[in-house]
Design a protein around this motif. Structure first.
Motif, PDB file in Angstrom:
ATOM      1  N   ASP A 148     -17.962   0.527  -8.994  1.00 20.32           N
ATOM      2  CA  ASP A 148     -16.858   1.326  -8.506  1.00 20.32           C
ATOM      3  C   ASP A 148     -16.114   1.914  -9.700  1.00 20.32           C
ATOM      4  OD1 ASP A 148     -17.416   0.724  -5.873  1.00 20.32           O
ATOM      5  OD2 ASP A 148     -16.148  -1.065  -5.881  1.00 20.32           O
ATOM      6  N   ASN A 149     -15.042   2.650  -9.422  1.00 19.54           N
ATOM      7  CA  ASN A 149     -14.188   3.115 -10.513  1.00 19.54           C
ATOM      8  C   ASN A 149     -13.880   1.929 -11.419  1.00 19.54           C
ATOM      9  OD1 ASN A 149     -14.257   5.503  -9.219  1.00 19.54           O
ATOM     10  ND2 ASN A 149     -12.091   5.594  -8.722  1.00 19.54           N
ATOM     11  N   ALA A 150     -14.173   2.094 -12.699  1.00 25.29           N
ATOM     12  CA  ALA A 150     -14.101   0.956 -13.614  1.00 25.29           C
ATOM     13  C   ALA A 150     -12.913   1.072 -14.552  1.00 25.29           C
ATOM     14  CB  ALA A 150     -15.401   0.863 -14.427  1.00 25.29           C
ATOM     15  N   LEU A 151     -12.699   0.008 -15.304  1.00 25.76           N
ATOM     16  CA  LEU A 151     -11.697  -0.019 -16.371  1.00 25.76           C
ATOM     17  C   LEU A 151     -10.309   0.290 -15.826  1.00 25.76           C
ATOM     18  CD1 LEU A 151     -13.696   1.947 -19.089  1.00 25.76           C
ATOM     19  CD2 LEU A 151     -13.965  -0.399 -18.354  1.00 25.76           C
ATOM     20  N   GLY A 152      -9.860  -0.531 -14.925  1.00 27.82           N
ATOM     21  CA  GLY A 152      -8.552  -0.313 -14.322  1.00 27.82           C
ATOM     22  C   GLY A 152      -7.427  -0.744 -15.238  1.00 27.82           C
ATOM     23  N   HIS A 153      -7.392  -0.192 -16.436  1.00 23.91           N
ATOM     24  CA  HIS A 153      -6.360  -0.486 -17.413  1.00 23.91           C
ATOM     25  C   HIS A 153      -5.712   0.819 -17.849  1.00 23.91           C
ATOM     26  CE1 HIS A 153      -7.529  -4.758 -18.249  1.00 23.91           C
ATOM     27  NE2 HIS A 153      -8.677  -4.312 -17.792  1.00 23.91           N
TER      28      HIS A 153
ATOM     29  N   GLY B 250     -15.336   6.513   2.191  1.00 25.53           N
ATOM     30  CA  GLY B 250     -13.976   6.508   1.670  1.00 25.53           C
ATOM     31  C   GLY B 250     -13.900   6.188   0.202  1.00 25.53           C
ATOM     32  N   GLU B 251     -14.723   5.220  -0.273  1.00 22.95           N
ATOM     33  CA  GLU B 251     -14.745   4.846  -1.677  1.00 22.95           C
ATOM     34  C   GLU B 251     -16.145   4.844  -2.266  1.00 22.95           C
ATOM     35  OE1 GLU B 251     -12.860   1.065  -1.979  1.00 22.95           O
ATOM     36  OE2 GLU B 251     -10.826   1.907  -1.877  1.00 22.95           O
ATOM     37  N   ARG B 252     -17.161   4.837  -1.411  1.00 28.41           N
ATOM     38  CA  ARG B 252     -18.543   4.768  -1.895  1.00 28.41           C
ATOM     39  C   ARG B 252     -19.464   5.333  -0.819  1.00 28.41           C
ATOM     40  NH1 ARG B 252     -16.474  -0.184  -1.046  1.00 28.41           N
ATOM     41  NH2 ARG B 252     -16.170  -0.451  -3.294  1.00 28.41           N
ATOM     42  N   CYS B 253     -20.741   5.515  -1.185  1.00 27.97           N
ATOM     43  CA  CYS B 253     -21.704   6.068  -0.233  1.00 27.97           C
ATOM     44  C   CYS B 253     -22.087   5.024   0.815  1.00 27.97           C
ATOM     45  CB  CYS B 253     -22.948   6.557  -0.978  1.00 27.97           C
ATOM     46  SG  CYS B 253     -23.961   5.234  -1.688  1.00 27.97           S
TER      47      CYS B 253
ATOM     48  N   LEU C 284      -9.843  14.301   2.613  1.00 22.90           N
ATOM     49  CA  LEU C 284     -10.436  13.524   1.525  1.00 22.90           C
ATOM     50  C   LEU C 284      -9.857  13.879   0.162  1.00 22.90           C
ATOM     51  CD1 LEU C 284     -14.209  13.154   2.443  1.00 22.90           C
ATOM     52  CD2 LEU C 284     -12.499  11.363   2.173  1.00 22.90           C
ATOM     53  N   GLU C 285      -9.259  15.071   0.027  1.00 25.24           N
ATOM     54  CA  GLU C 285      -8.617  15.407  -1.247  1.00 25.24           C
ATOM     55  C   GLU C 285      -7.507  14.417  -1.570  1.00 25.24           C
ATOM     56  OE1 GLU C 285      -7.887  19.593  -2.317  1.00 25.24           O
ATOM     57  OE2 GLU C 285      -8.544  20.044  -0.281  1.00 25.24           O
ATOM     58  N   TRP C 286      -6.888  13.877  -0.530  1.00 20.77           N
ATOM     59  CA  TRP C 286      -5.800  12.932  -0.722  1.00 20.77           C
ATOM     60  C   TRP C 286      -6.284  11.490  -0.674  1.00 20.77           C
ATOM     61  CZ3 TRP C 286      -0.643  14.925  -0.878  1.00 20.77           C
ATOM     62  CH2 TRP C 286      -0.556  16.300  -0.632  1.00 20.77           C
ATOM     63  N   ILE C 287      -7.339  11.255   0.099  1.00 20.89           N
ATOM     64  CA  ILE C 287      -7.760   9.881   0.376  1.00 20.89           C
ATOM     65  C   ILE C 287      -8.758   9.366  -0.657  1.00 20.89           C
ATOM     66  CG2 ILE C 287      -9.033   8.475   2.054  1.00 20.89           C
ATOM     67  CD1 ILE C 287      -7.812  10.342   4.237  1.00 20.89           C
ATOM     68  N   ALA C 288      -9.677  10.212  -1.135  1.00 21.90           N
ATOM     69  CA  ALA C 288     -10.741   9.762  -2.034  1.00 21.90           C
ATOM     70  C   ALA C 288     -10.165   9.263  -3.356  1.00 21.90           C
ATOM     71  CB  ALA C 288     -11.724  10.898  -2.294  1.00 21.90           C
ATOM     72  N   PRO C 289     -10.809   8.279  -4.003  1.00 22.19           N
ATOM     73  CA  PRO C 289     -10.367   7.837  -5.327  1.00 22.19           C
ATOM     74  C   PRO C 289     -10.370   8.994  -6.317  1.00 22.19           C
ATOM     75  CG  PRO C 289     -12.019   6.345  -4.424  1.00 22.19           C
ATOM     76  CD  PRO C 289     -11.987   7.539  -3.523  1.00 22.19           C
ATOM     77  N   SER C 290      -9.490   8.936  -7.297  1.00 24.43           N
ATOM     78  CA  SER C 290      -9.407   9.995  -8.299  1.00 24.43           C
ATOM     79  C   SER C 290     -10.753  10.201  -8.976  1.00 24.43           C
ATOM     80  CB  SER C 290      -8.359   9.642  -9.362  1.00 24.43           C
ATOM     81  OG  SER C 290      -7.068   9.576  -8.804  1.00 24.43           O
ATOM     82  N   GLY C 291     -11.185  11.464  -9.050  1.00 20.50           N
ATOM     83  CA  GLY C 291     -12.437  11.794  -9.713  1.00 20.50           C
ATOM     84  C   GLY C 291     -13.668  11.675  -8.850  1.00 20.50           C
ATOM     85  N   ALA C 292     -13.546  11.110  -7.643  1.00 21.96           N
ATOM     86  CA  ALA C 292     -14.715  10.880  -6.802  1.00 21.96           C
ATOM     87  C   ALA C 292     -14.979  12.016  -5.827  1.00 21.96           C
ATOM     88  CB  ALA C 292     -14.559   9.572  -6.031  1.00 21.96           C
ATOM     89  N   LEU C 293     -14.132  13.048  -5.805  1.00 21.08           N
ATOM     90  CA  LEU C 293     -14.334  14.187  -4.909  1.00 21.08           C
ATOM     91  C   LEU C 293     -14.056  15.464  -5.684  1.00 21.08           C
ATOM     92  CD1 LEU C 293     -14.912  14.840  -1.836  1.00 21.08           C
ATOM     93  CD2 LEU C 293     -12.452  15.231  -1.661  1.00 21.08           C
ATOM     94  N   VAL C 294     -14.976  16.419  -5.588  1.00 18.38           N
ATOM     95  CA  VAL C 294     -14.836  17.664  -6.342  1.00 18.38           C
ATOM     96  C   VAL C 294     -15.390  18.805  -5.498  1.00 18.38           C
ATOM     97  CG1 VAL C 294     -17.078  17.385  -7.484  1.00 18.38           C
ATOM     98  CG2 VAL C 294     -15.305  18.767  -8.575  1.00 18.38           C
TER      99      VAL C 294
END
Length: 444
Positions: A138-143, A118-121, A79-89
């Motif tokens: 979800d992860n927002a502001l994709g800019h 994978g991306e959400r609960c 999951l360190e590689w698969i999870a979205p950035s910032g969603a796993l700590v």
């Protein structure tokens, strides 16, 4: 064969075979395991990594990297590689380590306990399967953005620098306004040339640019002048509550935001500042720290006093000083032989004659070790010191300032910035977007 990182959930056999083609045979064994991270240990840069992980309903999530370096896979989990950035700590405290997944709805916990998909609960995933929106964004502001401003209402202003390798000195910034965290497109955007500084005062965004001070009309993105501001050049802005502090060439000025578009002047104290000055108002609203190249000064502009003038001496390049609720001052240093920060205890105390220094000019600060210390210092909504580290965040005890809890990020190399909101949340800004951590609950 893939040229870069490849991600997929339950791909067809044909797509998977194509993605794996050309990789070393050592990476293709044990595919029957429910999860794994495999890599070519003979390659020092780990140019080939294959990860897979099965969620609660048996779907397999894949990550394949070929010809790209992310981080050392030894000892990592998929999951360190698969999870979205910032969603796993990984939270480390009291000698215990625990991986936490963080969903946009505010739910967090070990992946298996919240049925991480994978991306959400699991609960948000089920709603999507039923044709309903998830319980949170979800992860927002994709800019592409370099900095964020979060208003008390939850609205967000994202800043993107326009500098490029052809124009590296460009100081124009593009401002984008998002009415809420879940917004996928900005309501408006505007280009601000010659940006020097920007702060949030209440529900207003105040900008210092092109040698002028103005505020942004958030309804339309228009730039509005602030009437009554002195014409003297401004070198730094700072905020304490509803007060706007200005470090000008020859004065320290304080204004208060009032209903409407008015700014009420509170005081203007004669004091000379360099263009590189750093300004930090104290929590009591009376004192201000002025950091010049080789000295710190604590001022009471309402009484016209210099409370403390302290030469920095051989402490290295001190930067980013902040106040703690106790009245202590903490700053970072670039001393190459020391990983951590500096603390001056109890800089001043109130007396019938005004604020008086509790330090002698020769007093030296304490050195507080923080291994892996990176750059910024923050104070969260509960007044606790939080340091940015190379791997994430470190929370410190308010009295001893020793770290009590570490948060190690998956994909820490994608970490851009952070903002501690007054409601206790941490807005974690990374390459993949903006993730809100329920920081207060995560640190209980």
């Amino acid at each position: 064969m893939v040229d870069h990182a490849w991600r997929a959930t339950d791909p067809t056999p044909e797509r998977l075979v194509e993605a794996l083609r050309g990789l070393p045979m050592a990476l293709l064994g044990d595919l029957d395991r429910p999860q794994a991270v495999v890599y070519d240990a003979s390659c020092q840069t780990f140019e080939a990594v294959v990860c897979w992980w099965e969620d609660a309903i048996g779907r397999r999530h894949w990550f394949i990297s070929h010809g790209i370096y992310l981080f050392d896979p030894e000892g990592s989990q998929p999951l360190e590689w698969i999870a979205p950035s910032g969603a796993l700590v990984c939270r480390e405290r009291g000698g215990q380590r625990e991986w936490l997944a963080i969903c946009g709805c505010g739910v967090f916990g070990p992946p298996e306990k919240i049925a991480w998909m994978g991306e959400r609960c699991g609960a948000c995933h089920d709603r999507l399967q039923e044709g309903l929106p998830p319980l949170g964004p979800d992860n927002a502001l994709g800019h592409p953005m370099s900095r964020i401003l979060v208003l008390p209402s939850g609205a967000i202003v994202g800043l993107e620098g326009t500098a490029t390798r052809f124009f590296p000195d460009s100081r124009s910034w593009r401002f984008r306004f998002f009415g809420s965290l879940g917004a996928q497109a900005p309501q408006w955007e505007t280009l601000v040339p010659e940006l020097r500084d920007v702060v949030v005062v209440g529900d207003r965004v105040v900008v210092l640019a092109n040698e002028q001070l103005w505020w942004l009309d958030l309804a339309h993105g228009r730039q509005r002048p602030i009437p009554g501001m002195p014409a003297e050049p401004i070198h730094a802005l700072a905020v304490q509550g509803d007060r706007l502090w200005l470090a000008q060439t020859n004065h320290l000025a304080v204004f208060e935001a009032t209903p409407g578009d008015e700014w009420r002047p509170l005081t203007r104290y004669r004091h000379r500042h360099e263009p590189s000055v750093h300004l930090a108002p104290a929590p009591n609203g009376q004192l201000a720290l002025v950091h010049l190249r080789e000295r710190l000064e604590v001022l009471d502009p309402f009484r016209g006093q210099v409370v403390l003038a302290h030469r920095l001496g051989q402490l290295g390049q001190v930067s980013g000083p902040i106040w703690l609720p106790s009245g202590d001052l903490v700053a970072r240093t670039d001393d190459p032989g020391f990983e951590g920060f500096l603390r001056w205890r109890g800089l001043a105390e109130r007396t019938p004659r005004g604020w008086m220094s509790r330090l002698l000019g020769s007093d030296r600060p304490e050195r507080i070790a923080c291994p892996g210390y990176r750059s910024a210092l923050h104070v969260d909504a509960d007044g606790r010191l939080v340091a940015r580290t190379n791997e994430g965040y470190a929370l410190h005890n308010n009295e001893t300032l020793q770290p009590t809890c570490h948060f190690r990020l998956a994909n820490a190399s994608h970490f851009h910035g952070s903002h501690f909101h007054t409601n206790g949340d941490l807005y974690h800004f990374c390459l993949g977007g903006l993730v809100v951590w329920p920081w207060r609950e995560m640190t209980r």
